[in-house]
Scaffold this motif. Structure first.
Motif, PDB file in Angstrom:
ATOM      1  N   ASP A   8       0.827  -1.217   0.000  1.00  0.00           N
ATOM      2  CA  ASP A   8       0.000   0.000   0.000  1.00  0.00           C
ATOM      3  C   ASP A   8       0.858   1.262   0.000  1.00  0.00           C
ATOM      4  OD1 ASP A   8      -2.463  -1.242  -0.125  1.00  0.00           O
ATOM      5  OD2 ASP A   8      -2.740  -1.260   2.043  1.00  0.00           O
ATOM      6  N   VAL A  18      -4.790  -0.253  -7.195  1.00  0.00           N
ATOM      7  CA  VAL A  18      -4.553  -1.684  -6.969  1.00  0.00           C
ATOM      8  C   VAL A  18      -4.870  -2.499  -8.216  1.00  0.00           C
ATOM      9  CG1 VAL A  18      -5.263  -3.686  -5.598  1.00  0.00           C
ATOM     10  CG2 VAL A  18      -4.989  -1.478  -4.500  1.00  0.00           C
ATOM     11  N   ALA A  22      -2.384  -5.129 -10.173  1.00  0.00           N
ATOM     12  CA  ALA A  22      -2.741  -6.538 -10.358  1.00  0.00           C
ATOM     13  C   ALA A  22      -2.659  -6.921 -11.836  1.00  0.00           C
ATOM     14  CB  ALA A  22      -4.147  -6.808  -9.816  1.00  0.00           C
ATOM     15  N   PRO A  29      -6.981  -9.342  -8.763  1.00  0.00           N
ATOM     16  CA  PRO A  29      -7.086  -8.356  -7.679  1.00  0.00           C
ATOM     17  C   PRO A  29      -7.318  -9.027  -6.317  1.00  0.00           C
ATOM     18  CG  PRO A  29      -8.291  -7.586  -9.584  1.00  0.00           C
ATOM     19  CD  PRO A  29      -7.869  -9.012  -9.888  1.00  0.00           C
ATOM     20  N   ALA A  30      -8.059 -10.142  -6.306  1.00  0.00           N
ATOM     21  CA  ALA A  30      -8.311 -10.848  -5.049  1.00  0.00           C
ATOM     22  C   ALA A  30      -7.009 -11.398  -4.462  1.00  0.00           C
ATOM     23  CB  ALA A  30      -9.318 -11.969  -5.263  1.00  0.00           C
ATOM     24  N   ASN A  31      -6.152 -12.000  -5.310  1.00  0.00           N
ATOM     25  CA  ASN A  31      -4.873 -12.516  -4.811  1.00  0.00           C
ATOM     26  C   ASN A  31      -3.950 -11.393  -4.372  1.00  0.00           C
ATOM     27  OD1 ASN A  31      -5.308 -15.238  -4.883  1.00  0.00           O
ATOM     28  ND2 ASN A  31      -4.409 -15.530  -6.900  1.00  0.00           N
ATOM     29  N   ALA A  33      -4.972  -8.590  -3.091  1.00  0.00           N
ATOM     30  CA  ALA A  33      -5.527  -8.156  -1.801  1.00  0.00           C
ATOM     31  C   ALA A  33      -5.068  -9.073  -0.672  1.00  0.00           C
ATOM     32  CB  ALA A  33      -7.052  -8.110  -1.863  1.00  0.00           C
ATOM     33  N   LYS A  36      -1.374  -8.058  -0.090  1.00  0.00           N
ATOM     34  CA  LYS A  36      -1.141  -6.726   0.481  1.00  0.00           C
ATOM     35  C   LYS A  36      -1.750  -6.559   1.870  1.00  0.00           C
ATOM     36  CE  LYS A  36      -4.671  -3.712  -1.506  1.00  0.00           C
ATOM     37  NZ  LYS A  36      -4.960  -2.945  -0.327  1.00  0.00           N
ATOM     38  N   ASN A  37      -2.732  -7.378   2.199  1.00  0.00           N
ATOM     39  CA  ASN A  37      -3.325  -7.316   3.533  1.00  0.00           C
ATOM     40  C   ASN A  37      -2.632  -8.234   4.534  1.00  0.00           C
ATOM     41  OD1 ASN A  37      -5.240  -5.372   2.809  1.00  0.00           O
ATOM     42  ND2 ASN A  37      -6.593  -6.936   1.972  1.00  0.00           N
TER      43      ASN A  37
END
Length: 96
Positions: A8, A18, A22, A29-31, A33, A36-37
């Motif tokens: 981030d 984002v 991706a 984008p889900a992977n 996320a 990155k989280n």
């Protein structure tokens, strides 16, 4: 977890959304996320290299280690060697 993910921070410095990141590194984008989280158990070197290339940074700009307050590692965070992480625990490039 003692590994902190600062994707981030680099996204903000590069003023990059984002979804654009991706797409450029070739993961969903889900992977991204999950990574990155800080919920990913592992990251492939090819994915890390792509992140560094697109964000024009070094791996240390994206990942850093902070010790746990009690100094222990949870059993779930240990592996039995380099090959000890299952594929379902990795975040990698989208492929065929």
């Amino acid at each position: 977890m003692p590994i902190v993910v600062d994707i981030d921070v680099m996204l903000a410095k590069r003023k990059m959304p984002v979804g654009v990141l991706a797409e450029r590194i070739g993961i969903t984008p889900a992977n991204l996320a999950v990574l990155k989280n800080g919920r990913a158990k592992a990251v492939r070197f090819t994915t890390l290299a792509s992140l560094c290339e697109v964000l024009d940074c070094q791996p240390g700009d994206l990942l850093r280690w902070e010790p746990e307050p009690n100094g222990t590692v949870a059993a779930d965070d240990r592996t039995d060697g380099i090959g000890g992480v299952s594929q379902r625990d990795t975040v990698g490039r989208a492929g065929p």
